[in-house]
Scaffold this active site. Sequence first.
Site, short mmCIF file in Angstrom:
data_model
loop_
_atom_site.label_atom_id
_atom_site.label_comp_id
_atom_site.label_asym_id
_atom_site.label_seq_id
_atom_site.Cartn_x
_atom_site.Cartn_y
_atom_site.Cartn_z
N ASP A 249 0.93 -1.16 0.11
CA ASP A 249 0.24 -0.06 0.05
C ASP A 249 0.76 1.30 -0.08
O ASP A 249 1.88 1.25 0.51
CB ASP A 249 -0.88 0.03 1.13
CG ASP A 249 -2.39 0.77 0.93
OD1 ASP A 249 -3.32 0.16 1.24
OD2 ASP A 249 -2.14 1.86 0.88
N ASP B 215 3.94 1.89 -4.23
CA ASP B 215 3.11 2.49 -5.06
C ASP B 215 3.27 1.63 -6.33
O ASP B 215 4.09 1.48 -7.08
CB ASP B 215 3.56 3.88 -5.35
CG ASP B 215 2.46 4.60 -6.14
OD1 ASP B 215 1.91 4.15 -6.97
OD2 ASP B 215 2.21 5.75 -5.67
N LYS C 231 2.30 -12.39 -14.85
CA LYS C 231 2.80 -12.92 -16.15
C LYS C 231 4.30 -13.77 -15.74
O LYS C 231 4.53 -14.83 -16.08
CB LYS C 231 2.96 -11.95 -17.12
CG LYS C 231 3.59 -12.64 -18.70
CD LYS C 231 3.79 -11.41 -19.66
CE LYS C 231 4.45 -11.93 -20.75
NZ LYS C 231 4.83 -10.91 -21.72
N ARG C 232 5.07 -12.95 -15.13
CA ARG C 232 6.38 -13.42 -14.57
C ARG C 232 6.24 -14.67 -13.74
O ARG C 232 6.85 -15.68 -13.86
CB ARG C 232 7.22 -12.30 -13.94
CG ARG C 232 7.93 -11.50 -14.95
CD ARG C 232 9.18 -10.62 -14.28
NE ARG C 232 8.66 -9.80 -13.33
CZ ARG C 232 8.17 -8.44 -13.64
NH1 ARG C 232 8.18 -8.13 -14.85
NH2 ARG C 232 7.83 -7.85 -12.76
N TYR D 286 -11.64 8.04 -12.62
CA TYR D 286 -11.94 6.67 -12.14
C TYR D 286 -12.56 5.42 -12.95
O TYR D 286 -12.24 4.35 -13.24
CB TYR D 286 -12.66 7.08 -10.94
CG TYR D 286 -12.95 5.73 -10.18
CD1 TYR D 286 -12.06 4.97 -9.25
CD2 TYR D 286 -14.30 5.17 -10.03
CE1 TYR D 286 -12.35 4.10 -8.63
CE2 TYR D 286 -14.60 3.98 -9.16
CZ TYR D 286 -13.61 3.52 -8.33
OH TYR D 286 -13.86 2.33 -7.69
P1 NAD Z 1 -10.08 2.55 -0.13
O1 NAD Z 1 -9.63 3.89 -0.53
O2 NAD Z 1 -10.03 2.35 1.29
O3 NAD Z 1 -8.68 1.39 -0.26
C1 NAD Z 1 -7.69 1.67 -1.43
C2 NAD Z 1 -6.11 1.38 -1.06
O4 NAD Z 1 -5.45 1.42 -1.99
C3 NAD Z 1 -5.92 2.33 -0.05
O5 NAD Z 1 -5.19 1.59 1.03
C4 NAD Z 1 -4.85 3.25 -0.56
O6 NAD Z 1 -3.91 3.61 0.14
C5 NAD Z 1 -4.18 2.21 -1.82
N1 NAD Z 1 -3.65 2.83 -2.97
C6 NAD Z 1 -4.26 3.71 -3.62
N2 NAD Z 1 -3.49 4.10 -4.77
C7 NAD Z 1 -2.30 3.32 -4.71
C8 NAD Z 1 -1.19 2.89 -5.35
N3 NAD Z 1 -1.14 3.85 -6.60
N4 NAD Z 1 -0.33 2.26 -5.01
C9 NAD Z 1 -0.61 1.34 -3.86
N5 NAD Z 1 -1.61 1.59 -3.17
C10 NAD Z 1 -2.59 2.41 -3.54
O7 NAD Z 1 -10.96 1.96 -0.88
P2 NAD Z 1 -11.80 0.59 -0.85
O8 NAD Z 1 -13.24 0.96 -0.80
O9 NAD Z 1 -11.23 -0.37 0.22
O10 NAD Z 1 -11.66 -0.05 -2.40
C11 NAD Z 1 -10.58 -0.94 -2.80
C12 NAD Z 1 -10.87 -1.43 -4.16
O11 NAD Z 1 -12.38 -1.78 -4.43
C13 NAD Z 1 -10.46 -0.20 -5.21
O12 NAD Z 1 -9.78 -0.72 -6.26
C14 NAD Z 1 -11.75 0.33 -5.50
O13 NAD Z 1 -11.92 0.75 -6.65
C15 NAD Z 1 -12.58 -1.10 -5.59
N6 NAD Z 1 -14.02 -0.81 -5.24
C16 NAD Z 1 -14.65 -0.48 -4.21
C17 NAD Z 1 -15.97 0.01 -4.15
C18 NAD Z 1 -16.53 0.31 -2.65
O14 NAD Z 1 -17.71 0.55 -2.62
N7 NAD Z 1 -15.92 0.34 -1.36
C19 NAD Z 1 -17.10 -0.19 -4.97
C20 NAD Z 1 -16.32 -0.59 -6.28
C21 NAD Z 1 -14.88 -0.87 -6.42
#
Ligand code: NAD
Length: 312
Positions: A30, A55, A102-103, A142
Site C-alpha cells: 500500500d 506505489d 505474467k512473470r 476513475y
Molecule cells: P480504499 O481507498 O479504502 O482502499 C484503496 C487502497 O489502495 C488504500 O489503502 C490506498 O492507500 C491504496 N492505494 C491507492 N493508490 C495506490 C497506489 N498507487 N499504490 C498502492 N496503493 C494504493 O478503498 P476501498 O473501498 O477499500 O476499495 C478497494 C478497491 O475496491 C478499489 O480498487 C476500488 O476501486 C474498488 N471498489 C470499491 C468499492 C466500494 O464501494 N468500496 C466499489 C467498487 C470498487
Amino acid sequence: MILITGGAGFIGSHLCEKLLNEGEDIICLDNFFTGSKDNIRHLLDNKKFELVRHDITKEYMAEVKQIYNLACPASPVHYQYNPIKTIKTSVLGVTNMLGLAKRCKARILQASTSEVYGDPKVHPQTENYWGNVNPIGIRSCYDEGKRVAETLMMDYHRQNGVDIRIIRIFNTYGPRMAENDGRVVSNFIVQALKNEDITVYGDGMQTRSFCYVDDLVDGAIKMMNNDKGFIGPVNLGNTAETPIIDFAKIIIELTGSRSKIVHKPLPSDDPTQRRPDISLAKEMLEWEPSTELRTGLKKTIEYFDKKLKGEI
Ligand code: NAD
Ligand code: UDP
C-alpha cells in the site's frame, strides 16, 4: 504467498484478515494514500503477514501465487483529489501488476467497479451491458481508468495467457471505511453521530445498493479460487436498492440522532440508479450476500461511534 495491493484500505484490510485466518501468507502492499496502518495494526505481529510501502505505478517484484489488485482510491472525493494519479494507478499500476502475474504465473484478480456502467440505462445492471460513461467528466479518471484496467486484464489474458479474474464491486460499506472519505455511508453516519446536518446531494431520489464488506470479501475469494475457468467480469453486490433520501432516514433512526436532513447540489455525472444483477455470481460462484442492510449498518455505526470517541 498472496499479494494484496491496497491491503491497508477498507476492503483490503478485511481481505488480509480473512485470508490470514485461512492460513495464507500475505504481502500487504500500500502507498497509504487513502489506507492506514490503523486498519492492519492488529495483523502486524502475525508471522504470515508482511507489510510493504509501495506505489503500484512503479514496478514491484516478488514471488507470489495470487494477486488481489485493490490499489486505487475509491471515494469520489479521494479519486478526484489527484485525477491524473488515479488514472495512472489504473493504467500503469494494473500494467505493472499484470507484468508481475505474467512473470510469476500468478493468478490476478482485478477490483473493478459498478462505475464501468456509468449512469446506467439498463437496470438492474448485467455484466453484458457496456455502460454509459462520460469520458471527459470529473468521474472519468476513475470510471475510464477502471474500464481500461479491464481491457488490460483481457488483453494480457488473450495475448499472454495470464490467469485473470475480474469482479465488478458495487457500493460496499462496513467498519474501517475512512471517516473523511466523503462516501455516503461514512458521511451520513459521522454526521448523525455528531448530530450535524445530513447532507443529501440533489433530491435524494438517486439509488444505490449497499453490500456489507464481509459478503463482498467472501465473493472476491470465491471468484479468485474458482477453478471452472470463469474469469468474469462478475458483479458482486447486494440487490437491495435504496434511494439516498431513505438511506439518510435509516441512519437517523439507527443512530437515534437529532440531525436534520439538508440538501446540497448534486455533483455532476452522479449516477441516478444502481443495482446489480447477480444471477451470474449465483450461478458460477454460488455466492450471494447474506447481510441485511440494517444489520450491517449497526456494526458500521458501532465502529464509527468507537472511532469518534477515540476508543479504537
Ligand atoms: P480504499 O481507498 O479504502 O482502499 C484503496 C487502497 O489502495 C488504500 O489503502 C490506498 O492507500 C491504496 N492505494 C491507492 N493508490 C495506490 C497506489 N498507487 N499504490 C498502492 N496503493 C494504493 O478503498 P476501498 O473501498 O477499500 O476499495 C478497494 C478497491 O475496491 C478499489 O480498487 C476500488 O476501486 C474498488 N471498489 C470499491 C468499492 C466500494 O464501494 N468500496 C466499489 C467498487 C470498487
Ligand atoms: N451522497 C450524498 N451525500 C453525501 C455523500 C454522497 O447524498 O454526503 C450521494 C452521492 O451523490 C451519490 C450517493 O450518495 O448519489 C453515493 O455516493 P458515494 O460517494 O458513496 O458513492 P458513488 O456510488 O457515487 O461512487
